[in-house]
Every structure is written in structure tokens, then in C-alpha cells.
Design a protein around this motif. Structure first.
Motif, PDB file in Angstrom:
ATOM      1  N   SER B 201      -4.584  26.257  61.513  1.00 10.79           N
ATOM      2  CA  SER B 201      -5.231  25.455  62.695  1.00 10.79           C
ATOM      3  C   SER B 201      -5.422  26.257  64.019  1.00 10.79           C
ATOM      4  O   SER B 201      -6.477  26.172  64.552  1.00 10.79           O
ATOM      5  N   ILE B 202      -4.436  26.764  64.392  1.00 17.47           N
ATOM      6  CA  ILE B 202      -4.275  27.621  65.787  1.00 17.47           C
ATOM      7  C   ILE B 202      -5.332  28.824  65.486  1.00 17.47           C
ATOM      8  O   ILE B 202      -5.853  29.253  66.389  1.00 17.47           O
ATOM      9  N   THR B 203      -5.174  29.564  64.176  1.00 19.60           N
ATOM     10  CA  THR B 203      -6.059  30.658  64.029  1.00 19.60           C
ATOM     11  C   THR B 203      -7.533  30.331  64.276  1.00 19.60           C
ATOM     12  O   THR B 203      -8.365  31.061  64.937  1.00 19.60           O
ATOM     13  N   GLY B 232      -4.521  41.234  64.641  1.00 20.87           N
ATOM     14  CA  GLY B 232      -3.582  40.993  65.740  1.00 20.87           C
ATOM     15  C   GLY B 232      -3.187  39.385  65.559  1.00 20.87           C
ATOM     16  O   GLY B 232      -2.143  38.780  65.487  1.00 20.87           O
ATOM     17  N   LYS B 233      -4.524  38.643  65.618  1.00 26.45           N
ATOM     18  CA  LYS B 233      -4.303  37.050  65.964  1.00 26.45           C
ATOM     19  C   LYS B 233      -3.527  36.698  64.359  1.00 26.45           C
ATOM     20  O   LYS B 233      -2.916  35.713  64.541  1.00 26.45           O
ATOM     21  N   ALA B 234      -4.095  37.053  63.386  1.00 23.83           N
ATOM     22  CA  ALA B 234      -3.386  36.536  62.249  1.00 23.83           C
ATOM     23  C   ALA B 234      -2.041  37.072  62.145  1.00 23.83           C
ATOM     24  O   ALA B 234      -1.387  36.084  61.529  1.00 23.83           O
ATOM     25  N   LEU B 235      -1.612  38.107  62.379  1.00 24.90           N
ATOM     26  CA  LEU B 235      -0.202  38.710  62.365  1.00 24.90           C
ATOM     27  C   LEU B 235       0.597  37.919  63.244  1.00 24.90           C
ATOM     28  O   LEU B 235       1.560  37.134  62.621  1.00 24.90           O
ATOM     29  N   ALA B 236       0.079  37.404  64.273  1.00 26.55           N
ATOM     30  CA  ALA B 236       0.988  36.501  65.233  1.00 26.55           C
ATOM     31  C   ALA B 236       1.133  35.152  64.463  1.00 26.55           C
ATOM     32  O   ALA B 236       2.249  34.641  64.436  1.00 26.55           O
ATOM     33  N   MET B 237       0.069  34.502  63.941  1.00 24.95           N
ATOM     34  CA  MET B 237       0.135  33.323  63.253  1.00 24.95           C
ATOM     35  C   MET B 237       1.087  33.312  62.093  1.00 24.95           C
ATOM     36  O   MET B 237       1.682  32.419  61.584  1.00 24.95           O
ATOM     37  N   ILE B 238       0.873  34.298  61.296  1.00 25.71           N
ATOM     38  CA  ILE B 238       1.456  34.513  59.936  1.00 25.71           C
ATOM     39  C   ILE B 238       3.064  34.872  60.247  1.00 25.71           C
ATOM     40  O   ILE B 238       3.842  33.795  59.488  1.00 25.71           O
ATOM     41  N   ALA B 239       3.317  35.433  61.484  1.00 24.63           N
ATOM     42  CA  ALA B 239       4.906  35.535  61.638  1.00 24.63           C
ATOM     43  C   ALA B 239       5.607  34.142  61.974  1.00 24.63           C
ATOM     44  O   ALA B 239       6.521  34.062  61.664  1.00 24.63           O
ATOM     45  N   VAL B 277      -3.465  31.099  56.809  1.00 20.55           N
ATOM     46  CA  VAL B 277      -4.298  32.077  57.795  1.00 20.55           C
ATOM     47  C   VAL B 277      -5.240  32.823  57.368  1.00 20.55           C
ATOM     48  O   VAL B 277      -6.405  32.761  58.080  1.00 20.55           O
ATOM     49  N   GLY B 278      -5.277  33.333  56.247  1.00 18.11           N
ATOM     50  CA  GLY B 278      -6.511  34.077  55.690  1.00 18.11           C
ATOM     51  C   GLY B 278      -7.780  33.369  55.513  1.00 18.11           C
ATOM     52  O   GLY B 278      -8.842  33.559  55.922  1.00 18.11           O
ATOM     53  N   LEU B 279      -7.565  32.205  55.017  1.00 16.23           N
ATOM     54  CA  LEU B 279      -8.548  31.298  54.736  1.00 16.23           C
ATOM     55  C   LEU B 279      -9.150  30.907  56.174  1.00 16.23           C
ATOM     56  O   LEU B 279     -10.476  30.535  56.496  1.00 16.23           O
ATOM     57  N   ALA B 280      -8.276  30.763  57.120  1.00 15.67           N
ATOM     58  CA  ALA B 280      -8.725  30.260  58.459  1.00 15.67           C
ATOM     59  C   ALA B 280      -9.613  31.213  59.117  1.00 15.67           C
ATOM     60  O   ALA B 280     -10.653  30.948  59.725  1.00 15.67           O
ATOM     61  N   VAL B 281      -9.268  32.478  58.916  1.00 13.14           N
ATOM     62  CA  VAL B 281      -9.912  33.437  59.350  1.00 13.14           C
ATOM     63  C   VAL B 281     -11.310  33.521  58.918  1.00 13.14           C
ATOM     64  O   VAL B 281     -12.544  33.532  59.449  1.00 13.14           O
ATOM     65  N   ILE B 282     -11.187  33.421  57.483  1.00 11.28           N
ATOM     66  CA  ILE B 282     -12.555  33.602  56.732  1.00 11.28           C
ATOM     67  C   ILE B 282     -13.488  32.441  57.208  1.00 11.28           C
ATOM     68  O   ILE B 282     -14.566  32.619  57.456  1.00 11.28           O
ATOM     69  N   VAL B 283     -12.950  30.922  57.273  1.00  5.43           N
ATOM     70  CA  VAL B 283     -13.737  30.051  57.596  1.00  5.43           C
ATOM     71  C   VAL B 283     -14.358  30.322  59.144  1.00  5.43           C
ATOM     72  O   VAL B 283     -15.429  30.016  59.329  1.00  5.43           O
ATOM     73  N   SER B 284     -13.380  30.678  59.994  1.00  7.21           N
ATOM     74  CA  SER B 284     -13.852  30.739  61.493  1.00  7.21           C
ATOM     75  C   SER B 284     -15.014  31.908  61.594  1.00  7.21           C
ATOM     76  O   SER B 284     -15.878  31.812  62.414  1.00  7.21           O
ATOM     77  N   LEU B 285     -14.784  33.049  60.979  1.00  6.54           N
ATOM     78  CA  LEU B 285     -16.196  33.874  60.812  1.00  6.54           C
ATOM     79  C   LEU B 285     -17.241  33.483  60.414  1.00  6.54           C
ATOM     80  O   LEU B 285     -18.300  34.161  60.730  1.00  6.54           O
ATOM     81  N   LEU B 295     -13.016  21.230  60.876  1.00  5.06           N
ATOM     82  CA  LEU B 295     -13.063  20.249  59.808  1.00  5.06           C
ATOM     83  C   LEU B 295     -13.173  21.024  58.340  1.00  5.06           C
ATOM     84  O   LEU B 295     -12.262  20.587  57.626  1.00  5.06           O
ATOM     85  N   LEU B 296     -13.746  21.932  58.187  1.00  6.72           N
ATOM     86  CA  LEU B 296     -13.957  22.838  56.816  1.00  6.72           C
ATOM     87  C   LEU B 296     -12.432  23.244  56.734  1.00  6.72           C
ATOM     88  O   LEU B 296     -11.925  23.167  55.591  1.00  6.72           O
ATOM     89  N   PHE B 297     -11.760  23.900  57.611  1.00  5.94           N
ATOM     90  CA  PHE B 297     -10.477  24.499  57.459  1.00  5.94           C
ATOM     91  C   PHE B 297      -9.569  23.347  57.216  1.00  5.94           C
ATOM     92  O   PHE B 297      -8.772  23.385  55.628  1.00  5.94           O
ATOM     93  N   ALA B 298      -9.451  22.361  57.827  1.00  4.92           N
ATOM     94  CA  ALA B 298      -8.615  21.039  57.144  1.00  4.92           C
ATOM     95  C   ALA B 298      -8.737  20.668  56.154  1.00  4.92           C
ATOM     96  O   ALA B 298      -7.843  20.610  55.176  1.00  4.92           O
ATOM     97  N   VAL B 299      -9.851  20.180  55.874  1.00  4.25           N
ATOM     98  CA  VAL B 299     -10.331  19.447  54.309  1.00  4.25           C
ATOM     99  C   VAL B 299     -10.175  20.737  53.321  1.00  4.25           C
ATOM    100  O   VAL B 299      -9.385  19.999  52.364  1.00  4.25           O
ATOM    101  N   GLY B 300     -10.428  22.009  53.542  1.00  8.50           N
ATOM    102  CA  GLY B 300     -10.260  22.990  52.479  1.00  8.50           C
ATOM    103  C   GLY B 300      -8.895  23.287  51.988  1.00  8.50           C
ATOM    104  O   GLY B 300      -8.600  23.108  50.927  1.00  8.50           O
ATOM    105  N   VAL B 301      -8.058  23.123  53.093  1.00  5.61           N
ATOM    106  CA  VAL B 301      -6.521  23.629  52.991  1.00  5.61           C
ATOM    107  C   VAL B 301      -5.827  22.227  52.338  1.00  5.61           C
ATOM    108  O   VAL B 301      -5.176  22.574  51.049  1.00  5.61           O
ATOM    109  N   LEU B 302      -6.169  20.996  52.627  1.00  6.35           N
ATOM    110  CA  LEU B 302      -5.683  19.798  51.942  1.00  6.35           C
ATOM    111  C   LEU B 302      -6.133  19.592  50.366  1.00  6.35           C
ATOM    112  O   LEU B 302      -5.350  19.614  49.528  1.00  6.35           O
ATOM    113  N   LEU B 303      -7.413  20.197  50.256  1.00  6.55           N
ATOM    114  CA  LEU B 303      -7.927  20.139  48.841  1.00  6.55           C
ATOM    115  C   LEU B 303      -7.253  21.346  48.075  1.00  6.55           C
ATOM    116  O   LEU B 303      -6.925  21.184  46.950  1.00  6.55           O
TER     117      LEU B 303
END
Lengths: 648, 361
Positions: B201-203, B232-239, B277-285, B295-303
Motif C-alpha cells: 500500500s505504501i508503494t 529503490g522504492k520497492a527495495l525499501a518496502m520489501i525490506a 510490492v511487485g503487484l503494487a508497482v505494476i498497478v501504480s505504473l 483501490l485496484l491494489f487493495a481489492v487485487g491483493v485480497l482476491l
């Protein structure tokens, strides 16, 4: 005339708000969503194709050694949480299995745990054979004993399934139970009684009623003996229940928490079928009401924060509109969507107007809390956390008390309890409605006003830290010394919420530890509520930093807090006598109905003195304020201890 | 010579990514959002603890010390019923001559339950009366049910001649906690996967906010590519996700909850962090606007999580099996599989970022 014009403005902003959010979803977003759906669909298809159809989180968590020839093998196989392993004592010692089932002998003259009450005639004949054939060993760990407990439940459920197939149902179900609830006279003064369940039916009465019950019962009589009649309140449901629940219902396969939670709450049947009064289905339906809120506040918070990014909201600010109109106009569409969603859900789940009326204040609380959060947040990242926090806190706050709907009237602190009661078809008095929802209406109004205080240029477009903005919001509500008392009083709903949450969270600790901590925490919460706005006033140089002013402000704050606290206590005592218990929980430093004037004065003195102490600190600077706050908290906690030990 | 230049360049590039990652973490720390996240998780953990303790004491009287339920028994099958009740540890029976007396005792609060029994058509019919609207209600019903089941067992035995199949004998009670699995099947999966979800979500916020505020425009003049920023952003969030998970596990272990396979659990958390986080990056790009992306990320991850629980190596079940110490080969394979999926997602994310034109965002 002026009002009409204002309404027109609000309406226009609301329309603008809707038109401007509905265009934001483009084709690429839709395509991404579809892509995710396709992937999810693929995974789900693979999952379903493998034939498992859903893996419970507790799948195979206990490893039980059992011979594949044993009668107990199917028991272990059929239970989700148990996994069958080879029976090997060495493995048990090595900890590779958690329990070992040793099953000696065949299905012959077996008995109950080796002890059987023998009827007079047969006495002595099979006594020698009444030895247990089953031994269960387990590892000397908590997991081992838990595995055996689960195994025991599994055997019980297996037996239930076995007996359901039995032809001779009288022998398979030799005991028929009917459950009824009656208020105990000794407690009658405290609890409202439900007239529907009041009438006592003794066994003879039941037998008679059995006869003149409707045809559905006769149909079932042939194969299913489970027809002890329903409670008076269930009358309409009798036909359905009897028809569906023909065979004795099998207990859920999960032997864990879910087993208890998914119980259907049947009032009659075999001993396996009855379950404690847990309104699970109503509770689940009530929870559905909360789901759309999470999405609505996301959109709402985003819209508010959007105004604050790149000074976009400046245009609205300079328009000849009052801030109230702007914010009301921006909020209206979301409130309308929420109300529509609530109404739709209410229609879908069979709730009435009352369900809608009970959930709307919850929606208001969600929206206003998000409004304040979005006014304080500095970035979308922060806003996400704020909305998650609001969702988690509000959901637990309204949902958890509702679990205890049938248990204690304190459950009424949550409006969701009203929904559960409504769905169960119980009558709800106006007093109960006011008690449940008033704090939410009041709290929402206060939050809205607080947020409005910072809906101005110097707070909206600057990156002030959240605490400073909070102080600003408080300060914007202060006008003169008297307003200090008013703000103290307005803190009360939040103080109650914070105290309840503290009690709930600290509940886990052993009672010797939790009681003192709770008393200190409650003291701290109340002291902060009485002094934080005083500090805000001093920081913004609204008040001159003299000792006299500080003492006066402290005293006013203490009086305001005391009056509001006692006012809520009095309304509780007058309006809802059955909630005397709740009042005792909520106001540890408060009065009991029999309290004398002296006892009434003691908390007043306390609040004035402690608020004075912290106000004296607040007039210097932050460090002195914190020190004074600690001192005030200690004094307050000492008083709480004294009161508790006095009553205890 | 060319090679050393190349490796130096590579090192330089890597450090750029780290700089972004560090900055990202610093912002989180400054905004105190991470503190808020930890507080939320602590609250959830505390509250579920509260719920478990509350439910256990509601349903399992043995856990409430010194609680004894007095039951009144009347009617034709009083003896059998009273025996069954006395078998229970926390319930004791008194036999009354008739119902009226029993209900008087109930009204006075001397007994908390009334069992009215009668024998009809070779069966025992029992009407169990429990107090209404009191904290004891659930306890009385739960314990009463135990007693009634004990009665049912003895009665079945007496009728065993008429049964075609004999019910199996129950094992002796071990005194085990029936809620023992709650910590492992609910709390630990929650604490392992919640930080992962928060990271994703932060990503989304972090990337869409750059786009929204137009700060990505500055990229054109900075010696750094979009790939590096996203990395860089993904790395921080994954860590931070596995670190939080490890912290929770340590906290639970400190509180006396035995946790097996901590290394594998952290690996599981890392793998799911990469996926989410990968999904988050893909969705936000792809969905550049913050609100729909979130919204897409939240619903997508839950599904996705829901769909994954249909698979044999369901994430929640895998975490539970690892933590409780019942992991088998297939459990470890499930973790390895997750790591494989994570690698695939990471590649997808990289391919997408290199193809996106930053100036078009």
C-alpha cells in the motif's frame, strides 16, 4: 432566504465533487483490473481443479500417529486439523508426531472410559470387560495436549456422523434437549426482560404443544425424532427449521474457534445441536454494513487531501463561501453514497429502517474521522495509514461489543448491537437507540468542527507536523476562558472511547497487573483531555502566561470536564437503569446512585486540582507541560486507587 | 580496463538505488507512519488476544478459576442427569422434587441452570433453562451441553444392542487448550502477512504521489532512471515487511509462544513481500491515478490471497504449519514455490518499468 442560498451553494459543490471524481477511471485502469481478475480466476480455477476446494489455515496442524487398520483412522482422516501418520513410538519421542493413538481390541463390549453405570439386572456380568481399549499418548508439550483435545472433539464429531446414519434413531439419539432462557429474579431489577421469552413452559406443557403443532412436525416424526418444539419467539420459523434441519445437523468439521463461532444457536435437538446464544449470522450480516465504509473513506480522504496538494483548494477558499459550506458540500456526496449503500444492504439482509438509522451515525463517524485525518496528513502515504487506523479502530469499537449482544446490555455502546438486535427481530426502545448512537452523532459533530478549524490556508497548504496541526485545530475552538470548559466537556466522548479501548487491550494481562495499569492509563487519558487544549491556547499566545490565568483555566477545564462527565452519568442513570453496570465500568472515579454530596464533590475537587497542576505546567513550555501532566496523572491515579480500594 | 569501468558504473548504479531506498525509509521514519503501522499491528494483536481470552472464558469455564455452576435437576431421569452433571469438573447437581422448587432456587440465584427431565418413548427429554442476559449464560449452556453429551453417551451404551454401529470410545481428557491453534492459524498468518500488505500500500502511494505531484518530471534532469527509482522504492518496502514479521515472531517467542522454523517464516514473508510490492508497482505504473490504483491494489491483493488459499500450499496454512512445527516436505516446497513466483513477479515488474516512459506519466 440566506439558508436557501447556502443550501444551493452546498448543492453546487456537491455536484462539482461528484462530477470530478467519476471521470478519474480510465481505460488502462480498467484493463489492469481485468488483468488482475484473470490471474485471480486462473489461480482459483487451478485451486478448485486440484479438488481441495479451500484449504483451512488449520489444515493438518496436528500430526497423529494412527494405524491405518484402526477404527480411529477415518476419524483422523476426516478432521481438517489432524493429519494421519505412521504409529511409531520412536517418532513420538523424537517429536515428529504430536500424539499416538493405540487402539487395542475390537469393537466389542466397550464402555465409557472404563466406567459404566450398570443397570440393576445386569450388574456384574460385563463388568470385567469394561476396560478401556483406547490409549492416547502425546508429546509433553502444550501442542501435544491440544492435539489430544482436538482428537477427542474429532471422535465426538465422528460419532455424531455415525449416529446420524443409524436406523434406530431412538437408540442413536436417546437424549433430546430443549434450551430456554429465563431472567433470574434476583437480577430482575437490572436487566430489561424480553417478554417473548418470558413465559415458562414446563415439560408437560411442551408435550401438549407437540400434539397440536403443525403438519411439518408430523412429516418428520417418522424418520427424525428431533421435534421438541421451538421457543415461543420462533413460531413462524418452525416450518422452515423442521423441514431443512431434518437430519440431526452435523457439527462443523473445524474443531477450533470457528466451531464455536459457526454454531447455529439452535434451541432444541440432540445435545450436539444446541449451542450458546451467539448471534453469529446476524453478527456477520451486521459486519457487511461496515465493508463499504472502508472504500468510501478512502475516496473521501483522497478527495480532501487532493484539495491540499499543489494548493488546488485555494480556488474554493477564495470563493465567497463559508468553510462550513465547502466542507459540507464536499462531504455530502460521500454521505449520500454511504447512506445508499447502507439502505441497499439493509434491504438485502432483511434489516429495517432501524438498521439504517443505527449505521448512519457509524458512517458519519467514519467520514468525520477521515476528514480530520486528511486535514492532518501530509502525504497520501500518511493518509493511507490514517484511514487504515480509522477503519481498524472504528470497526473493532463497533464490532466487538456487538458480539456480546445477547449477553450484556453494555453491548449497546455500539450501534451495531442495534443492527444485530434488529436482525434478530428484537424490539428496541428509543432510550437504547439514543444511548447507542448519541456518542457517535456527538463525536462526529465534534470531529467535524475540529477539522473545520484547520480548513484554512495556513494549515492546509503547509507541511506542519501533525501534533502542531492538532494544537491548531484545538486552538481554533478557543475564544475565551469559558470556552476552555466547553472544550473539556466536549472531550468526554473521546475519553470514553479511549478508556474502553485501553480496558479492552489491557484485558489480556493478569488481573493483578491490569487493574493498576488501567487505573493509571485512565487517569492519564483524562488528564490529557483536560489540559491539551489549555496547552494549545498558551502555545498560540491566546492566553497570557501568568500563574493566575493558568490556575483559572485549569479550574474551568476541571469544572467543564466534571459537569460533562456527570451529565453523561446522570443521563445513563435516568434513561437506562439497566446500564448501571456499564456506568460503573466507564466512570471509575464517578458516583454511584447512592452517593452522598460529599462523594459527588470529591471528583470535582480532583478534576479542578489536577487540571490546575497541568495548566501551570502548560503555561511554561512543552517540557514543563509534560512534567506537570505526569504529576497530575499520578495524583489522579492515586485518587482512583483510593476510590477502588474504598469500594472494594 | 573497460571491465573495471563497467563494474564501477554498476556499483555506482546500485548505490543510486540504495540512496532512493534509504530516502524512502527516512521519510517513513520522519512521518512516523511506520510507527502508526506498528501501533495498528500491535493493537490488532492485542485485540485478538483479548478476543481469545474473552471467548475462552465465555465458553470454557475451566479457564475461569473457581467458577462452579450449580444445577438443579428434576423429573423422571434425575439420577442419570445428575450423574452426568457430576462428571463435569465445574458443575454440580442438586436434585429437586418438583419443578416449582427448582425454579424458585433458580430465581433466588442459588442455581444457575435447571434441567427438567422426563422419560418418554424410551428417551430422555431435557429442558435446560439458562439465565437470560447474563455473562454466565454462555458458560451455563456450554457446560450444560457437555453434561448432556455425557448423558447421551451413557444412554447410547445402554442401548448398544439396538445400534448397528457402535460409537467409538472417546479418549480421556488431556486438559489441552482447544484454542491452542488460534495463535498459529490466525495470529501468526495475520502478523506475517499484514506488514506485507501495508508495504504494498505504501508503494502505491509513494509512486502515484510522485506522479501526481509532478516530481517525476525532475527525472529528466537527474542522472537517474525510472527503473532505479522504482527499484529503490520497492527495495525499501520489501525490506521492511520481513523485518516487521521477524519482530512479531520474536515478540511472540519472548511471550512464551514456541515458534518453529523462524527462518522459513521470514523467507515466506520476504517472498510474499516481493510478490505484493511487485503487484503494487505494476498497478501504480498502469493505473496512474492514486485512488483507482489504491483501490485496484487493495481489492487485487485480497482476491489473490483468497484465490491462493484454494491452492494446496495456501499462504496462511503454510505459515501456520511452519510456526506450529508440523511442516512437512510439501510445506517447505510451498515456500520454495512462493520464492519462485516472487522471482517471476520481480522480472515482470522490471520489464514493465523499463518500458514505461517517465515523461508520459
Amino acid at each position: 432566504m440566506k439558508l436557501r442560498r447556502r443550501l444551493r451553494y452546498i448543492w453546487r459543490i456537491a455536484r462539482w465533487e461528484t462530477s470530478h471524481t467519476s471521470t478519474s477511471i480510465d481505460r488502462r485502469t480498467l484493463a489492469t483490473g481485468l488483468g488482475i481478475l484473470v490471474i485471480v480466476g486462473l489461480i482459483a480455477t487451478v485451486g478448485l481443479a486440484t479438488g481441495l476446494g479451500g484449504v483451512s489455515p488449520s489444515q493438518d496442524i496436528y500430526r497423529v500417529g494412527v494405524d491405518s487398520d484402526s477404527d480411529y483412522y477415518p476419524v483422523v482422516e476426516s478432521h481438517t486439523a489432524l493429519a494421519a501418520h505412521e504409529p511409531d513410538e520412536a517418532k513420538l519421542e523424537a517429536g515428529e508426531i504430536d500424539a499416538l493413538v493405540i487402539d487395542s481390541g475390537q469393537q466389542a463390549a466397550q464402555t465409557q472410559d472404563g466406567e459404566l453405570e450398570l443397570t440393576a439386572g445386569e450388574s456384574g456380568e460385563i463388568e470385567l470387560e469394561s476396560v478401556s481399549r483406547l490409549t492416547v499418548l502425546h508429546t509433553p508439550t502444550e501442542k501435544g495436549t491440544a492435539a489430544v483435545s482436538t482428537f477427542r472433539i474429532a471422535v465426538e464429531q465422528y460419532n455424531d456422523r455415525l449416529m446420524a446414519l443409524e436406523e434406530n434413531q431412538t437408540a442413536a439419539y436417546p437424549v433430546i434437549v430443549q434450551l430456554q432462557y429465563l431472567p433470574q429474579q434476583a437480577l430482575d431489577g437490572q436487566f430489561e426482560t424480553d417478554p417473548a421469552v418470558d413465559d415458562v413452559e414446563d415439560v408437560d406443557g411442551d408435550a401438549d404443544e407437540d400434539a397440536d403443532d403443525d403438519e411439518a412436525v408430523d412429516d418428520d416424526e417418522a424418520d427424525v425424532p428431533v421435534d421438541a418444539d421451538e421457543d415461543a419467539e420462533d413460531d413462524e420459523g418452525v416450518d422452515d427449521d423442521e423441514a431443512d434441519g431434518a437430519g440431526p445437523e452435523l457439527a462443523d468439521e473445524e474443531a477450533s474457534l470457528a466451531d464455536r463461532l459457526f454454531g447455529t444457536g439452535a434451541a432444541s435437538g440432540s445435545p450436539a445441536e444446541i449451542s450458546p446464544p451467539f448471534p453469529f449470522s446476524s453478527l456477520l450480516l451486521a459486519f457487511v454494513f461496515l465493508i463499504p465504509m472502508n472504500f468510501i473513506i478512502q475516496a473521501y480522504g483522497g478527495s480532501i487531501l487532493n484539495e491540499r496538494i499543489n494548493r488546488r483548494g485555494e480556488l474554493l477558499l477564495v470563493a465567497p463561501l463559508s468553510r462550513v459550506d465547502i466542507v459540507a458540500g464536499k462531504t455530502l456526496p460521500y454521505l449520500a453514497v454511504a447512506t445508499a449503500a447502507i439502505t441497499a444492504i439493509s434491504l438485502a439482509v432483511g434489516g429495517g429502517l432501524l438498521s439504517v438509522l443505527a449505521v448512519v451515525p457509524i458512517a458519519l463517524a467514519f467520514l468525520t474521522a477521515t476528514f480530520v485525518g486528511a486535514m492532518f496528513a501530509r502525504s497520501f502515504k500518511e493518509l493511507t495509514f490514517v484511514t487504515v487506523t480509522i477503519s481498524v479502530l472504528l470497526t473493532t469499537y463497533v464490532f466487538v461489543p456487538a458480539i456480546f449482544t445477547n449477553v450484556t446490555p453494555i453491548a449497546l455502546i455500539s450501534p451495531l448491537t442495534l443492527v444485530v438486535m434488529d436482525l434478530q427481530g428484537e424490539a428496541i426502545g428509543i432510550g437504547a437507540y439514543v444511548f447507542s448512537t448519541a456518542p457517535f452523532y456527538l463525536g462526529s459533530a465534534i470531529l467535524f468542527v475540529l477539522g473545520l478549524g484547520v480548513y484554512r490556508e495556513e494549515d492546509m497548504f503547509t507541511q506542519k507536523p501533525v501534533p502542531l496541526k492538532f494544537l491548531d485545530a484545538l486552538d481554533s475552538r478557543l475564544y475565551g476562558p469559558k470556552s476552555v470548559a466547553v472544550v473539556s466537556g466536549l472531550m468526554i466522548p473521546f475519553v470514553f472511547v479511549a478508556e474502553l479501548l485501553a480496558i479492552a487491550v489491557l484485558f489480556v494481562l493478569p488481573i493483578e497487573v491490569s487493574i493498576p495499569i488501567i487505573l493509571v492509563v485512565i487517569a492519564a487519558i483524562e488528564e490529557v483531555a483536560k489540559s491539551i487544549h489549555v496547552y494549545a491556547g498558551f502555545e498560540s499566545d491566546r492566553f497570557d502566561r501568568s500563574g493566575r490565568t493558568a490556575v483559572m483555566l485549569g479550574a474551568l477545564s476541571g469544572v467543564g470536564f466534571f459537569v460533562a462527565e456527570k451529565f453523561t452519568a446522570i443521563t445513563q442513570l435516568v434513561g437506562l437503569p439497566e446500564l448501571a453496570l456499564g456506568q460503573a465500568v466507564l466512570a471509575p472515579a464517578g458516583v454511584t446512585p447512592t452517593a452522598t454530596l460529599a462523594l459527588l464533590a470529591a471528583p470535582l475537587v480532583l478534576h479542578v486540582v489536577t487540571a490546575g497542576i497541568s495548566a501551570l505546567g502548560a503555561k511554561r513550555n512543552l517540557r514543563w507541560y509534560l512534567i506537570a501532566l505526569v504529576v497530575a496523572t499520578l495524583v489522579h491515579a492515586g485518587y482512583n486507587f483510593a476510590v477502588v480500594s474504598f469500594y472494594g | 580496463m573497460a571491465e573495471s569501468n563497467d563494474s564501477r558504473l554498476r556499483r555506482w548504479l546500485r548505490s543510486q538505488r540504495l540512496t532512493i531506498a534509504k530516502r524512502e525509509l527516512r521519510v517513513l521514519g520522519r512521518e512516523k507512519t511506520i510507527v502508526l503501522a506498528l501501533v495498528i499491528q500491535l493493537f490488532i494483536a492485542g485485540f485478538s488476544g483479548f478476543l481469545v481470552v474473552g471467548l475462552v472464558s465465555l465458553y470454557d469455564p475451566a479457564s475461569v478459576e473457581g467458577l462452579q455452576i450449580e444445577a438443579a435437576v428434576t423429573g423422571g431421569a434425575s439420577d442419570e442427569m445428575a450423574d452426568a452433571i457430576d462428571e463435569q469438573d465445574s458443575m454440580s447437581a442438586t436434585t429437586f422434587e418438583d419443578s416449582t422448587e427448582a425454579f424458585e432456587a433458580f430465581d433466588d440465584g442459588q442455581v444457575q441452570a435447571v434441567f427438567e427431565t422426563m422419560i418418554r418413548e424410551d428417551r430422555i427429554e431435557v429442558v435446560l433453562t439458562a439465565p437470560e442476559g447474563s455473562l454466565e449464560t454462555t458458560l451455563v449452556v456450554a457446560e450444560g451441553q457437555q453434561a448432556l453429551r455425557a448423558l447421551e453417551r451413557t444412554q447410547r451404551l445402554e442401548r448398544s444392542a439396538q445400534l448397528s454401529v457402535q460409537p467409538l470410545e472417546l479418549p480421556a481428557e488431556s486438559g489441552g487448550n482447544p484454542y491452542f491453534d488460534f495463535t498459529y492459524t490466525v495470529l501468526i498468518p495475520l502478523l506475517v502477512f499484514l506488514p506485507v500488505f501495508i508495504s504494498g500500500s505504501i508503494t502505491v502511494d509513494s509512486i502515484t504521489e510522485e506522479i501526481d505531484r509532478g516530481t517525476l518530471e525532475l527525472l529528466r534532469v537527474a542522472p537517474i532512471s525510472l527503473t532505479e527509482i522504482v527499484d529503490g522504492k520497492a527495495l525499501a518496502m520489501i525490506a521492511i515487511a520481513p523485518i516487521q514479521a521477524a519482530l512479531w515472531l520474536a515478540l511472540l517467542a519472548y511471550n512464551g509462544v514456541a515458534i518453529s522454523n523462524p527462518g522459513w517464516l521470514v523467507a515466506l514473508a520476504s517472498a510474499s513481500a516481493v510478490i505484493v510490492v511487485g503487484l503494487a508497482v505494476i498497478v501504480s505504473l498502469l493505473a496512474v491515478d492514486r485512488q483507482p490504483a489504491q483501490l485496484l491494489f487493495a481489492v487485487g491483493v485480497l482476491l489473490l490471497f483468497g484465490a491462493a488459499s484454494l491452492l494446496p500450499g495456501s499462504p496462511a496454512n503454510t505459515a501456520a504449519l511452519l510456526a506450529i512445527g508440523s511442516a512437512s516436505l510439501s510445506t517447505y516446497l510451498a515456500v520454495v514455490g512462493m520464492l519462485g513466483v516472487a522471482a517471476v513477479v520481480a522480472v515482470c515488474m522490471r520489464v514493465l518499468t523499463t518500458r514505461v516512459d517517465p515523461s508520459a506519466l
